[in-house]
Design an enzyme around this catalytic site. Structure first.
Site, mmCIF file in Angstrom:
data_model
loop_
_atom_site.group_PDB
_atom_site.id
_atom_site.type_symbol
_atom_site.label_atom_id
_atom_site.label_comp_id
_atom_site.label_asym_id
_atom_site.label_seq_id
_atom_site.Cartn_x
_atom_site.Cartn_y
_atom_site.Cartn_z
ATOM 1 N N THR A 12 0.769 -1.053 0.062
ATOM 2 C CA THR A 12 -0.207 -0.002 0.075
ATOM 3 C C THR A 12 0.804 1.244 -0.050
ATOM 4 O OG1 THR A 12 -1.936 -1.170 1.283
ATOM 5 C CG2 THR A 12 -1.791 1.150 1.361
ATOM 6 N N THR A 89 1.209 -3.868 4.330
ATOM 7 C CA THR A 89 0.988 -4.334 5.748
ATOM 8 C C THR A 89 0.419 -5.236 6.018
ATOM 9 O OG1 THR A 89 -1.173 -3.180 5.760
ATOM 10 C CG2 THR A 89 0.822 -1.673 6.463
ATOM 11 N N ASP A 90 -0.248 -6.157 5.072
ATOM 12 C CA ASP A 90 -1.125 -7.528 5.214
ATOM 13 C C ASP A 90 0.052 -8.541 5.846
ATOM 14 O OD1 ASP A 90 -3.073 -6.748 4.370
ATOM 15 O OD2 ASP A 90 -3.070 -7.418 2.035
#
Length: 329
Positions: A12, A89-90
């Protein structure tokens, strides 16, 4: 002058709106990311940039991350003082822990990302990168292994978790952050003990590991299938390490052939060892050959199990390794 190497993996933090796509996608290079960070000149550091990957965090593999770890080691051998990794960030909690498991030496590695894309109002990526760079350049961060810098908080890799799907303060630790970036200064009052690094993890070795969660009225058929298809298994158990009574014989059969790790699905606190004695309790399962994950949550336990198996550890060696490298010692 302090020298920092920055590796960009996508995610992201590197995403912008693409015409006709209907959503944001990874598009920015490491140079693009740095260009958006204010105050770089005041840091007094030299930054070497590496566009390592440009993919969503959900698509990273162990092969990607062990290749990254190898590249990081080469940078340290070449005289770099610290490393910053930007990614989606996942999977930050898993990436940071994988890097921590194989990282040797005292130089800091700091992983960061963003919850808002670069084209969103109030994008948090630039501030997170600046905090990560400050931390990687700080002598205060030496000797702590891999850290996650997010929203000016610093988290130890083995504890950090993503606990919110959208908040810019999504990353937390059960024990809280070990430090903060305050008034442009890195302050780390809590210093966890480093665990030994795992050597010899070979990404070409074929290993399949799985996490199976205990749920109410679960007949164990999916557990049985996972046990057949996996080389190693983590059970995300109820509470302090409990499963349905119908799972007991299935787990005993799997653990006789493959490593089965017992973790708590709660995400905080330790698996117990001798408090409960019913069928499917922690003492019952450990007595049938399951391996305790201690304080490690199921995803960190699976990461540790997988890296140990990539390093060639067999079922007999994994229990003491979990005790030494995990949080049971």
């Amino acid at each position: 002058m302090t020298r920092i190497a920055m590796f960009s993996l996508g995610g992201t933090i590197a995403m912008t709106q693409q015409s006709g796509s209907g959503g944001v996608q990874p598009a920015l290079s490491a140079s693009d990311l740095l260009a958006a960070v204010p105050g770089l000149a005041e840091l007094g550091v030299t930054i070497d940039i590496h566009d390592f990957r440009r993919i969503p965090g959900a698509s990273l593999t162990y092969a990607d991350l062990l290749e990254l770890a190898s590249s990081i080691a080469k940078q340290f051998a070449g005289g770099v003082d610290g490393i910053v990794v930007t990614q989606g960030t996942d999977t930050i909690e898993e990436t940071a822990y994988i890097l921590d498991l194989v990282h040797e030496g005292d130089a800091p590695v700091v992983v960061t990302g963003a919850m808002r894309s670069a084209s969103a109002a109030g994008a948090d990526g630039p501030a997170n990168i600046l905090a990560a760079l400050r931390t990687a350049a700080s002598a205060t961060a030496r000797g702590l292994g891999v850290l996650v810098a997010f929203a000016d908080e610093l988290h130890a890799a083995r504890y950090v978790r993503k606990t919110h799907s959208t908040s810019i303060t999504a990353f937390t630790s059960p024990r809280g952050p070990i430090g903060h970036v305050v008034e442009n200064e890195v302050r780390i009052p809590l210093r966890p003990v480093r665990r030994p690094a795992i050597a010899g993890a070979d990404p070409s070795r074929r290993v399949r590991t799985s996490v199976v969660a205990a749920t109410v009225d679960n007949d164990g058929e999916l557990l049985r299938a996972a046990g057949e298809l996996s080389d190693g298994l983590v059970v995300a158990a109820f509470g302090a390490g409990h499963v349905p009574a119908g799972w007991v014989s299935v787990l005993e059969n799997i653990s006789a052939r493959k490593p089965v790790v017992l973790a708590s699905r709660t995400g905080s606190g330790s698996v117990l060892s001798s408090t409960y004695g019913f069928s499917g309790s922690e003492s019952d399962l450990l007595g049938r050959g399951l391996i305790s994950a201690g304080h490690l949550d199921p995803y960190k336990a699976r990461t540790l199990l997988h890296v140990l198996m990539l390093a060639g550890a067999d079922r007999v060696a994994i229990d003491p390794a979990m005790r030494l490298v995990g949080d049971r010692a």
